[in-house]
Design an enzyme around this catalytic site. Structure first.
Site, PDB file in Angstrom:
ATOM      1  N   GLN A 164      36.341  31.369  50.054  1.00 51.38           N
ATOM      2  CA  GLN A 164      37.295  32.385  49.575  1.00 51.38           C
ATOM      3  C   GLN A 164      37.333  32.384  48.036  1.00 51.38           C
ATOM      4  OE1 GLN A 164      38.716  30.191  52.308  1.00 51.38           O
ATOM      5  NE2 GLN A 164      37.571  31.626  53.533  1.00 51.38           N
ATOM      6  N   ASP A 194      33.387  35.957  48.233  1.00 56.54           N
ATOM      7  CA  ASP A 194      32.095  36.665  48.254  1.00 56.54           C
ATOM      8  C   ASP A 194      31.463  36.773  46.874  1.00 56.54           C
ATOM      9  OD1 ASP A 194      32.607  37.214  51.012  1.00 56.54           O
ATOM     10  OD2 ASP A 194      33.915  38.834  50.364  1.00 56.54           O
ATOM     11  N   GLY A 217      31.944  33.006  54.625  1.00 60.81           N
ATOM     12  CA  GLY A 217      30.564  33.322  54.984  1.00 60.81           C
ATOM     13  C   GLY A 217      29.694  33.054  53.783  1.00 60.81           C
ATOM     14  N   HIS A 218      28.775  32.135  53.902  1.00 61.71           N
ATOM     15  CA  HIS A 218      27.904  31.809  52.774  1.00 61.71           C
ATOM     16  C   HIS A 218      26.467  32.165  53.124  1.00 61.71           C
ATOM     17  CE1 HIS A 218      31.074  28.691  51.391  1.00 61.71           C
ATOM     18  NE2 HIS A 218      31.329  29.905  50.975  1.00 61.71           N
ATOM     19  N   LYS A 264      29.102  32.048  45.971  1.00 62.93           N
ATOM     20  CA  LYS A 264      29.288  30.595  45.798  1.00 62.93           C
ATOM     21  C   LYS A 264      28.227  29.804  46.552  1.00 62.93           C
ATOM     22  CE  LYS A 264      33.447  30.912  47.438  1.00 62.93           C
ATOM     23  NZ  LYS A 264      33.616  32.360  47.509  1.00 62.93           N
TER      24      LYS A 264
END
Ligand code: IMP
Length: 429
Positions: A225, A13, A40-41, A16
């Site tokens: 991650q 988080d 999750g991006h 990225k």
């Protein structure tokens, strides 16, 4: 043309997705190398928010090809949902733009059921996984009983393997965990459909990348991650089941180290973590609320995948030095600097006190880490809103000093700082 890497330097988080998005504009191929839809991006493009879990964020750039590498664990149902969402928003996700390595391992409903059963059994010592079946899928991979995407090209073999897989997992689910069994025929039918829809996307990932690199095309490895969730180098057992670090890029894409160019570590201007495990610079109370946000904005500190409020704390430079060493970082990008505006004094953890002794490294065992007390350096804060600033020299002096302090203490140059969620809200150094 080299392979550049984007690596999370904290617990995931770090932002990225937005850095990938920034670099993807000049990159031919963006490849995911580890993890699965636990990631999750969030990428914001002209006010439009894209939340992606599996497809590399590079897909939003029309000239970029995306690869899901062999190090990923792939849930085909999630992939197809994401493809449908992107198609609805006018983005081409055909086999020319998106590719899947044949040796990528698949996640099945049995892996998800096992993830849930195992977490429930762990009770108070639960890892706090995303319940996406990640751990059980990687367990099958290392036990050499996993199902790989290449089965999409061989429907009969896929059906046989799904039947055997569900039969075996049902024994474990019912006899060990007292959980409901899964319907093997239904899963086999569902996966037969996935195979039909996804088989044209299969490639020999390593061969594909090698050819591209030799033809002068650029490749960006998109991290998921972060270093402290790495199976070997993170806060084991409160980690994910793969290697989000730079070594994981090479294994997870099938590319050799001589191809590597930049190794870009991404770190937030403070620290956050979801799930259990020690967190030496963790905050609670007013300052934690301040850093976390209220959850009404997509960039507030609530999980993109699970919606859980993230634990937050001051920036920890002991962690960043660990990340610099493990990954061989060539540079750092600091995100969310704007969140620190308006704080009178900013604290930065620069060492730990462990049983009365001051240490400057991250101990690998949880009992030692749990006893570590943060040793803080207090830096002056700044009051100004920095969201519209685009040049380093225009930042308040205290903000410039904060960035310089990070670079000096980690020995890694800071090459960019983000000051807001938008694509353009970046200061290049
Ligand atoms: P798993 O990867 O679902 O097995 O979860 C293991 C640990 O990694 C848990 O603490 C999760 O919250 C954490 N985790 C997994 N993926 C992410 C991510 O993308 N960002 C932050 N934490 C993650």
């Amino acid at each position: 043309m080299p392979l550049d890497m984007i690596i999370g330097a904290q617990w995931g988080d770090e932002g990225k997705g937005r850095v990938t998005d920034m670099l993807a504009a000049q990159t031919d191929i963006v490849a995911r190398y580890s993890g699965g839809d636990n990631a999750g991006h969030t990428v914001t493009v002209q006010g439009d928010i894209f939340k992606l879990h599996l497809i590399p964020s590079g897909i939003i750039h029309p000239n970029t090809t995306c690869l899901i590498g062999n190090g990923v664990v792939l849930n085909p149902a999630v992939l197809l949902r994401e493809m449908a969402m992107l198609t609805d928003r006018g983005i081409d996700v055909g086999p020319k733009r998106l590719k899947i390595s044949r040796n990528t391992h698949l996640i099945t409903p049995a892996h998800i059921a096992l993830d849930k059963a195992k977490e429930a059994r762990r009770g108070d010592s639960a890892i706090g996984t995303t319940l996406r079946g990640i751990g059980p899928a990687y367990t099958d991979k290392t036990s050499r009983v996993g199902l790989r995407a290449e089965l999409f090209a061989n429907p009969e073999e896929l059906a046989d393997q799904i039947q055997a897989h569900i039969a075996e997992k049902n024994e474990v689910l019912t006899k060990i965990y007292g959980a409901e069994p899964l319907d093997a025929d239904a899963v086999a039918a569902e996966y037969a459909q996935f195979a039909q829809r996804l088989r044209d996307y299969l490639v020999y990932g390593s061969v594909y990348l090698d050819k591209a690199l030799k033809n002068g095309r650029s490749v960006l490895a998109e991290g998921a991650q972060g270093t402290f969730l790495d199976l070997d180098h993170g806060t084991y057992p409160f980690v994910t089941s793969s290697a989000p670090t730079s070594g994981g890029v090479l294994v997870g894409l099938g590319v050799g180290p001589r191809m590597v160019g930049r190794v870009i570590g991404i770190a937030k201007a403070f620290t956050s973590r979801v799930g259990g495990g020690p967190f030496p610079s963790e905050l609670d109370g007013e300052m934690a609320h301040r850093l976390r946000g209220t959850g009404d904005k997509p960039w507030d500190e609530y999980g993109t995948t699970t919606g859980r409020p993230r634990r937050v704390g001051w920036l920890d430079l002991v962690m960043l030095r660990h990340a610099a060493r493990i990954n061989g970082l060539t540079e750092l990008v600091i995100t969310k600097l704007d969140i620190l505006s308006g704080i009178d004094e900013i604290r930065v953890c620069n060492a730990y006190k462990l049983d009365g002794e001051t240490i400057d490294f991250y101990p690998s065992d949880i009992p030692s880490l749990s006893r570590c007390q943060p040793v803080y350096k207090t830096l002056a804060g700044w009051q100004e809103d920095v969201m519209d600033i685009r040049e380093l020299a225009d930042l308040p002096q205290a903000a410039q000093d904060y960035i310089q302090f990070i670079a000096n203490e980690t020995g890694v140059p800071v090459t960019a700082v983000s000051v807001g969620p938008g694509r353009e809200q970046v200061i290049h150094l």
